[in-house]
Design an enzyme around this catalytic site. Structure first.
Site, PDB file in Angstrom:
ATOM      1  N   GLY A 144       0.807  -1.213   0.000  1.00  0.00           N
ATOM      2  CA  GLY A 144       0.000   0.000   0.000  1.00  0.00           C
ATOM      3  C   GLY A 144       0.838   1.260   0.000  1.00  0.00           C
ATOM      4  O   GLY A 144       0.696   2.133  -0.871  1.00  0.00           O
ATOM      5  N   ASP A 170       9.952  -6.388  -4.610  1.00  0.00           N
ATOM      6  CA  ASP A 170       8.963  -6.970  -3.705  1.00  0.00           C
ATOM      7  C   ASP A 170       9.026  -8.490  -3.870  1.00  0.00           C
ATOM      8  O   ASP A 170       9.637  -8.999  -4.814  1.00  0.00           O
ATOM      9  CB  ASP A 170       7.550  -6.424  -3.996  1.00  0.00           C
ATOM     10  CG  ASP A 170       6.652  -6.485  -2.763  1.00  0.00           C
ATOM     11  OD1 ASP A 170       6.117  -5.433  -2.354  1.00  0.00           O
ATOM     12  OD2 ASP A 170       6.513  -7.591  -2.199  1.00  0.00           O
ATOM     13  N   GLY A 180       8.560  -6.621   3.888  1.00  0.00           N
ATOM     14  CA  GLY A 180       8.242  -7.469   5.035  1.00  0.00           C
ATOM     15  C   GLY A 180       6.735  -7.540   5.236  1.00  0.00           C
ATOM     16  O   GLY A 180       5.944  -7.018   4.456  1.00  0.00           O
ATOM     17  N   SER A 217       3.291  -6.508   6.953  1.00  0.00           N
ATOM     18  CA  SER A 217       2.860  -5.183   7.452  1.00  0.00           C
ATOM     19  C   SER A 217       1.750  -5.293   8.495  1.00  0.00           C
ATOM     20  O   SER A 217       1.211  -4.286   8.944  1.00  0.00           O
ATOM     21  CB  SER A 217       2.376  -4.325   6.281  1.00  0.00           C
ATOM     22  OG  SER A 217       1.275  -4.964   5.656  1.00  0.00           O
ATOM     23  N   HIS A 223       3.153   0.655  16.074  1.00  0.00           N
ATOM     24  CA  HIS A 223       2.936  -0.548  16.894  1.00  0.00           C
ATOM     25  C   HIS A 223       4.168  -0.959  17.695  1.00  0.00           C
ATOM     26  O   HIS A 223       4.108  -1.907  18.480  1.00  0.00           O
ATOM     27  CB  HIS A 223       2.379  -1.671  16.013  1.00  0.00           C
ATOM     28  CG  HIS A 223       1.055  -1.292  15.449  1.00  0.00           C
ATOM     29  ND1 HIS A 223      -0.087  -1.215  16.214  1.00  0.00           N
ATOM     30  CD2 HIS A 223       0.712  -0.873  14.211  1.00  0.00           C
ATOM     31  CE1 HIS A 223      -1.097  -0.798  15.463  1.00  0.00           C
ATOM     32  NE2 HIS A 223      -0.642  -0.564  14.239  1.00  0.00           N
ATOM     33  N   TYR A 274       4.513  -8.252  15.134  1.00  0.00           N
ATOM     34  CA  TYR A 274       4.808  -7.288  14.074  1.00  0.00           C
ATOM     35  C   TYR A 274       5.440  -6.032  14.677  1.00  0.00           C
ATOM     36  O   TYR A 274       6.496  -5.568  14.236  1.00  0.00           O
ATOM     37  CB  TYR A 274       3.528  -6.938  13.306  1.00  0.00           C
ATOM     38  CG  TYR A 274       3.610  -5.667  12.502  1.00  0.00           C
ATOM     39  CD1 TYR A 274       2.953  -4.499  12.910  1.00  0.00           C
ATOM     40  CD2 TYR A 274       4.361  -5.606  11.335  1.00  0.00           C
ATOM     41  CE1 TYR A 274       3.057  -3.332  12.180  1.00  0.00           C
ATOM     42  CE2 TYR A 274       4.461  -4.432  10.595  1.00  0.00           C
ATOM     43  CZ  TYR A 274       3.804  -3.298  11.032  1.00  0.00           C
ATOM     44  OH  TYR A 274       3.906  -2.130  10.314  1.00  0.00           O
ATOM     45  N   LYS A 330       9.391  -4.349  14.518  1.00  0.00           N
ATOM     46  CA  LYS A 330       9.752  -2.970  14.179  1.00  0.00           C
ATOM     47  C   LYS A 330      10.624  -2.354  15.289  1.00  0.00           C
ATOM     48  O   LYS A 330      11.487  -1.532  15.041  1.00  0.00           O
ATOM     49  CB  LYS A 330       8.498  -2.134  13.940  1.00  0.00           C
ATOM     50  CG  LYS A 330       7.694  -2.572  12.709  1.00  0.00           C
ATOM     51  CD  LYS A 330       8.531  -2.499  11.427  1.00  0.00           C
ATOM     52  CE  LYS A 330       7.712  -2.840  10.202  1.00  0.00           C
ATOM     53  NZ  LYS A 330       8.497  -2.710   8.934  1.00  0.00           N
ATOM     54  N   SER A 377      -1.236   5.657   9.874  1.00  0.00           N
ATOM     55  CA  SER A 377      -2.191   4.930   9.020  1.00  0.00           C
ATOM     56  C   SER A 377      -2.161   5.567   7.633  1.00  0.00           C
ATOM     57  O   SER A 377      -2.820   6.594   7.415  1.00  0.00           O
ATOM     58  CB  SER A 377      -3.599   5.034   9.621  1.00  0.00           C
ATOM     59  OG  SER A 377      -3.578   4.696  10.997  1.00  0.00           O
ATOM     60  N   ARG A 387     -10.306   6.197  14.727  1.00  0.00           N
ATOM     61  CA  ARG A 387      -8.927   6.220  15.278  1.00  0.00           C
ATOM     62  C   ARG A 387      -7.984   6.915  14.307  1.00  0.00           C
ATOM     63  O   ARG A 387      -7.081   7.665  14.705  1.00  0.00           O
ATOM     64  CB  ARG A 387      -8.453   4.793  15.545  1.00  0.00           C
ATOM     65  CG  ARG A 387      -6.967   4.674  15.901  1.00  0.00           C
ATOM     66  CD  ARG A 387      -6.565   3.233  16.158  1.00  0.00           C
ATOM     67  NE  ARG A 387      -5.122   3.056  16.220  1.00  0.00           N
ATOM     68  CZ  ARG A 387      -4.347   2.759  15.165  1.00  0.00           C
ATOM     69  NH1 ARG A 387      -4.913   2.582  13.959  1.00  0.00           N
ATOM     70  NH2 ARG A 387      -3.030   2.626  15.300  1.00  0.00           N
TER      71      ARG A 387
HETATM   72  C1  15L Z   1       0.635  -0.403  10.627  1.00  0.00           C
HETATM   73  O1  15L Z   1       1.813  -0.314  10.876  1.00  0.00           O
HETATM   74  C2  15L Z   1       0.114  -1.336   9.580  1.00  0.00           C
HETATM   75  O2  15L Z   1       1.164  -1.754   8.699  1.00  0.00           O
HETATM   76  C3  15L Z   1      -1.002  -0.717   8.778  1.00  0.00           C
HETATM   77  O3  15L Z   1      -1.600  -1.753   8.005  1.00  0.00           O
HETATM   78  C4  15L Z   1      -2.052  -0.077   9.681  1.00  0.00           C
HETATM   79  O4  15L Z   1      -2.673  -1.096  10.458  1.00  0.00           O
HETATM   80  C5  15L Z   1      -1.382   0.930  10.628  1.00  0.00           C
HETATM   81  O5  15L Z   1      -0.321   0.309  11.343  1.00  0.00           O
HETATM   82  C6  15L Z   1      -2.363   1.496  11.661  1.00  0.00           C
HETATM   83  O6  15L Z   1      -2.085   1.382  12.866  1.00  0.00           O
HETATM   84  O7  15L Z   1      -3.361   2.095  11.218  1.00  0.00           O
END
Ligand code: 15L
Length: 286
Positions: free
Chosen positions: A32, A52, A88, A90, A128, A156, A160, A185, A194
Site C-alpha cells: 500500500g 517486492d 516485510g 505489514s 505498533h 509485528y 519494528k 495509518s 482512530r
Molecule cells: C501499521 O503499521 C500497519 O502496517 C497498517 O496496516 C495499519 O494497520 C497501521 O499500522 C495502523 O495502525 O493504522
C-alpha cells in the site's frame, strides 16, 4: 498528483558531505505505502529501483526479491544511493513468519547496505512499536515524544522495535544513517475514527520520505509519520526538524468518518491504546 514541495533545506548548505541520493531502492514496492511512493517519489527527482516478493504492478523492471535471501538482497542494493525499506509483513502474523520476513529480512537489508557502502536508509517502522501506550482521554498538553519506551502490541510491532535497534547499531558501528519513520495509518483517506489522529496522507508520506532521504547528519533518528492532524497527539517536531512540512489534516474527513463510524467506544482498544485493535489478544496463529 500534488506537486512535490521544494526541499525545505535545499537553500541551506547541507552539513552532510553526501549529495542527495538519486537512485533509491524501494523494497515492499507492491504494498500500500509502496504503491503511493512509486507514484510520488519520481516527482522529487528520484530514480526508483522497485522490489517486492510479489510482482510490482506496471513496473516491468521491478525485481522479485525474497528478503530471506541475503544474496538476492545484496544484488538489489548494489548500485543504489539509498534504501526506503518497506519490505516485510505489514500486519500481525505467526512469530516464525514475522521472524523470517521482518527480522531476518531487515538484518539482510542492513548487511547488504553496509557491504555495498550505501549510506542512508529510511526504515518503515510503525506506531505498533509503542502500541500499548495508553491513548490520552483528551488532547494532551504535550504531544507524545519519540523517546517513549518501546511497548510493542504484536510480534509485528516487536519486529519494528528490532528494526529500530538494528538501525541504531548500524549507525553507531558502521556509519549507516537511518531515519526510522513510525508510520501511522497511510491510506488515501482515514478509514475509521482512530485514524483521524493517526492518518498519514499519501502526499505527506512522500514529503516525509523525501525529508528523511535528504536531511543531513541524521545518524539514527526516529520520527512519527502522520499528517498535521487536528486530533494528532504524537510529536511531529523531530520530523519537522528533518524538513518535513505536512500539508494535510485528517480533520477534513472527520464529518464523513464520524457519520459512518461514530466516536470511539470507551471500552474499545482503539479508545484505550495507541495501537488500537492490534492490542487485542488473539489465538496463536499456526
Ligand atoms: C501499521 O503499521 C500497519 O502496517 C497498517 O496496516 C495499519 O494497520 C497501521 O499500522 C495502523 O495502525 O493504522
Amino acid at each position: 498528483m500534488t506537486a512535490p514541495d521544494p526541499a525545505p533545506h535545499a537553500t541551506a548548505e547541507p552539513r552532510s558531505a553526501h549529495p542527495a541520493p538519486r537512485t533509491v531502492l524501494l523494497t515492499g514496492a507492491a504494498g500500500g505505502v509502496g504503491t503511493f511512493l512509486r507514484a510520488s517519489l519520481p516527482g522529487y527527482g528520484y530514480r526508483l529501483r522497485c522490489t517486492d516478493l510479489v510482482p510490482v504492478p506496471d513496473d516491468p523492471e521491478a525485481l522479485t526479491v525474497d528478503l530471506r535471501d541475503p544474496e538476492a538482497v545484496r544484488e538489489a542494493v548494489r548500485g543504489t544511493d539509498a534504501v526506503v525499506h518497506l519490505g516485510g509483513l505489514s500486519v500481525e502474523d505467526t512469530f516464525d513468519r514475522i521472524l523470517d520476513a521482518n527480522i531476518r529480512g531487515a538484518y539482510h537489508l542492513y548487511e547488504a547496505v553496509r557491504l555495498e557502502g550505501v549510506r542512508r536508509v529510511v526504515f518503515a517502522s510503525s506506531s505498533h512499536t509503542i502500541g500499548f501506550v495508553p491513548r490520552p482521554a483528551q488532547q494532551p498538553e504535550q504531544p507524545l515524544p519519540v523517546e517513549t519506551p518501546h511497548r510493542p502490541d504484536t510480534y509485528y510491532g516487536l519486529s519494528k522495535c528490532f528494526g529500530e535497534s538494528l538501525a541504531s547499531l548500524y549507525a553507531d558501528k558502521y556509519g549507516v544513517e537511518t531515519v526510522s519513520i513510525r508510520l501511522g495509518s497511510c491510506y488515501a483517506r482515514p478509514r475509521d475514527t482512530r485514524m483521524l489522529a493517526t492518518w498519514l496522507s499519501p502526499a505527506d508520506a512522500a514529503r516525509l520520505v523525501h525529508a528523511a532521504l535528504t536531511a543531513p547528519d541524521v545518524h539514527h533518528s526516529v520520527v512519527y509519520g502522520i499528517s498535521a492532524n487536528t486530533r494528532g497527539w504524537w510529536d511531529l517536531a523531530p520530523a519537522r526538524a528533518l524538513g518535513y512540512r505536512p500539508q494535510d489534516d485528517a480533520e477534513v474527513h472527520a464529518a464523513e468518518v464520524l457519520a459512518e463510524h461514530g466516536e470511539l467506544a470507551p471500552d474499545s482498544p482503539e479508545f484505550r491504546y495507541l495501537g488500537g485493535a492490534f492490542t487485542r489478544a488473539e489465538p496463536q496463529r499456526r
